[in-house]
Design a protein around this motif. Structure first.
Motif, short mmCIF file in Angstrom:
data_model
loop_
_atom_site.label_atom_id
_atom_site.label_comp_id
_atom_site.label_asym_id
_atom_site.label_seq_id
_atom_site.Cartn_x
_atom_site.Cartn_y
_atom_site.Cartn_z
N ASN A 1 0.72 -1.24 0.06
CA ASN A 1 -0.06 -0.12 0.11
C ASN A 1 0.95 1.33 -0.04
O ASN A 1 0.60 2.17 -0.53
N GLN A 2 2.09 1.03 0.69
CA GLN A 2 2.96 2.34 0.79
C GLN A 2 3.51 2.84 -0.53
O GLN A 2 3.67 3.86 -1.10
N ILE A 3 3.97 1.64 -1.27
CA ILE A 3 4.74 1.82 -2.68
C ILE A 3 3.90 1.80 -3.85
O ILE A 3 4.29 2.31 -4.63
N ALA A 4 2.73 1.17 -3.76
CA ALA A 4 1.87 1.22 -5.03
C ALA A 4 1.58 2.47 -5.58
O ALA A 4 1.40 2.76 -6.51
N ARG A 5 1.50 3.44 -4.51
CA ARG A 5 1.03 4.95 -5.03
C ARG A 5 2.49 5.66 -5.82
O ARG A 5 2.41 6.58 -6.55
N LYS A 6 3.69 4.91 -5.56
CA LYS A 6 4.83 5.54 -6.05
C LYS A 6 5.58 4.66 -7.02
O LYS A 6 6.15 5.19 -7.80
N CYS A 7 5.20 3.61 -7.21
CA CYS A 7 5.98 2.49 -8.25
C CYS A 7 4.76 1.77 -8.87
O CYS A 7 3.98 1.33 -8.14
N ARG A 8 5.18 1.44 -9.99
CA ARG A 8 4.26 0.53 -10.80
C ARG A 8 4.88 -0.76 -10.41
O ARG A 8 6.14 -1.22 -10.69
N LEU A 9 4.24 -1.86 -9.84
CA LEU A 9 4.47 -3.16 -9.49
C LEU A 9 4.52 -4.02 -10.88
O LEU A 9 3.51 -3.98 -11.61
N VAL A 10 5.74 -4.60 -10.99
CA VAL A 10 5.88 -5.42 -12.21
C VAL A 10 6.14 -6.75 -11.96
O VAL A 10 7.01 -7.00 -10.91
N SER A 11 5.91 -7.75 -12.77
CA SER A 11 6.59 -9.13 -12.51
C SER A 11 6.89 -9.78 -13.77
O SER A 11 6.75 -9.13 -14.89
N SER A 12 6.85 -11.15 -13.67
CA SER A 12 6.73 -12.05 -14.99
C SER A 12 5.87 -13.18 -15.32
O SER A 12 5.43 -13.55 -14.14
N ASN A 13 5.59 -13.87 -16.23
CA ASN A 13 4.82 -14.85 -16.56
C ASN A 13 5.65 -16.11 -15.50
O ASN A 13 4.70 -16.62 -15.13
N TYR A 14 6.82 -16.02 -15.40
CA TYR A 14 7.34 -17.09 -14.60
C TYR A 14 7.18 -17.05 -13.28
O TYR A 14 6.86 -18.03 -12.71
N ILE A 15 7.18 -15.57 -12.74
CA ILE A 15 6.85 -15.31 -11.37
C ILE A 15 5.24 -15.84 -11.06
O ILE A 15 4.93 -16.37 -10.16
N LEU A 16 4.36 -15.30 -11.92
CA LEU A 16 2.95 -15.88 -11.89
C LEU A 16 2.70 -17.14 -11.95
O LEU A 16 1.92 -17.94 -11.23
N ASP A 17 3.33 -18.00 -12.84
CA ASP A 17 3.52 -19.49 -12.92
C ASP A 17 3.67 -20.15 -11.47
O ASP A 17 3.03 -20.97 -10.97
N GLU A 18 4.80 -19.50 -11.05
CA GLU A 18 5.38 -20.33 -9.55
C GLU A 18 4.22 -19.97 -8.69
O GLU A 18 4.16 -20.82 -7.77
N LEU A 19 3.81 -18.77 -8.68
CA LEU A 19 2.71 -18.32 -7.39
C LEU A 19 1.65 -19.23 -7.58
O LEU A 19 1.06 -19.80 -6.71
N TYR A 20 1.31 -19.57 -8.97
CA TYR A 20 -0.16 -20.57 -9.19
C TYR A 20 0.03 -21.80 -8.82
O TYR A 20 -0.50 -22.53 -8.14
#
Length: 51
Positions: free
Chosen positions: A30-49
């Motif tokens: 919540n603190q950083i979302a206003r200041k930065c765009r959060l990015v990831s990758s398909n590999y990260i999302l696959d690992e999370l899933y």
């Protein structure tokens, strides 16, 4: 706007209320979302899933 790469452990802590870092991750997000765009990758999302 700056970009911040977010790895699996952070997404998992945000998503899982049972994770020991859940509250801290939500506060930090919540603190950083206003200041930065959060990015990831398909590999990260696959690992999370998979988790």
């Amino acid at each position: 706007m700056q970009e911040l790469f977010v790895d699996t452990s952070a997404w998992y802590a945000i998503a899982d209320p049972g994770d020991t870092n859940h509250q801290s991750a939500l506060i930090y997000r919540n603190q950083i979302a206003r200041k930065c765009r959060l990015v990831s990758s398909n590999y990260i999302l696959d690992e999370l899933y998979t988790l």
